[in-house]
Design a protein around this motif. Structure first.
Motif, PDB file in Angstrom:
ATOM      1  N   ILE A  83       0.846  -1.196   0.000  1.00  0.00           N
ATOM      2  CA  ILE A  83       0.000   0.000   0.000  1.00  0.00           C
ATOM      3  C   ILE A  83       0.879   1.242   0.000  1.00  0.00           C
ATOM      4  O   ILE A  83       0.611   2.205  -0.715  1.00  0.00           O
ATOM      5  CB  ILE A  83      -0.953   0.004   1.217  1.00  0.00           C
ATOM      6  N   ALA A  84       1.937   1.202   0.793  1.00  0.00           N
ATOM      7  CA  ALA A  84       2.855   2.350   0.880  1.00  0.00           C
ATOM      8  C   ALA A  84       3.434   2.686  -0.491  1.00  0.00           C
ATOM      9  O   ALA A  84       3.449   3.855  -0.903  1.00  0.00           O
ATOM     10  CB  ALA A  84       3.981   2.051   1.871  1.00  0.00           C
ATOM     11  N   GLU A  85       3.903   1.674  -1.198  1.00  0.00           N
ATOM     12  CA  GLU A  85       4.487   1.888  -2.527  1.00  0.00           C
ATOM     13  C   GLU A  85       3.442   2.406  -3.507  1.00  0.00           C
ATOM     14  O   GLU A  85       3.710   3.311  -4.295  1.00  0.00           O
ATOM     15  CB  GLU A  85       5.097   0.578  -3.053  1.00  0.00           C
ATOM     16  N   PHE A  86       2.244   1.828  -3.453  1.00  0.00           N
ATOM     17  CA  PHE A  86       1.173   2.237  -4.350  1.00  0.00           C
ATOM     18  C   PHE A  86       0.813   3.703  -4.145  1.00  0.00           C
ATOM     19  O   PHE A  86       0.736   4.475  -5.105  1.00  0.00           O
ATOM     20  CB  PHE A  86      -0.064   1.352  -4.144  1.00  0.00           C
ATOM     21  N   VAL A  87       0.610   4.088  -2.883  1.00  0.00           N
ATOM     22  CA  VAL A  87       0.200   5.461  -2.588  1.00  0.00           C
ATOM     23  C   VAL A  87       1.296   6.438  -2.988  1.00  0.00           C
ATOM     24  O   VAL A  87       1.032   7.464  -3.622  1.00  0.00           O
ATOM     25  CB  VAL A  87      -0.175   5.623  -1.102  1.00  0.00           C
ATOM     26  N   ARG A  88       2.535   6.125  -2.642  1.00  0.00           N
ATOM     27  CA  ARG A  88       3.654   7.013  -2.985  1.00  0.00           C
ATOM     28  C   ARG A  88       3.771   7.180  -4.501  1.00  0.00           C
ATOM     29  O   ARG A  88       3.908   8.293  -5.019  1.00  0.00           O
ATOM     30  CB  ARG A  88       4.966   6.462  -2.414  1.00  0.00           C
ATOM     31  N   GLU A  89       3.676   6.061  -5.219  1.00  0.00           N
ATOM     32  CA  GLU A  89       3.783   6.098  -6.679  1.00  0.00           C
ATOM     33  C   GLU A  89       2.646   6.909  -7.314  1.00  0.00           C
ATOM     34  O   GLU A  89       2.871   7.755  -8.175  1.00  0.00           O
ATOM     35  CB  GLU A  89       3.773   4.663  -7.218  1.00  0.00           C
TER      36      GLU A  89
END
Length: 68
Positions: free
Chosen positions: A3-9
């Motif tokens: 989720i962290a990677e998705f939101v940041r991206e």
């Protein structure tokens, strides 16, 4: 992808700062920072509030039985 990677991206793809994302989604800047940092315990309702901007939501995925 976490989720962290998705939101940041997605945030970067949309050209938003963390503060912009906080304001657009109605969640606190601290939550956005913790979410992007991969904090292991987050409120799912707030995560879904953020993910809704990117037309996504938290869901269940079956665990791969071959993973140890």
């Amino acid at each position: 992808m976490t989720i962290a990677e998705f939101v940041r991206e997605k945030r970067k793809e949309y050209g938003l700062t963390q503060l912009d994302l906080s304001m657009k989604t109605g969640v606190g800047i601290r939550f956005i920072r913790e979410l992007e940092a991969g904090k292991p315990t987050i409120r799912l309702d707030k995560a879904n509030q953020v993910l809704a901007l990117f037309e996504a939501e938290v869901g269940v995925q079956a665990k791969d039985r071959t993973e140890a």
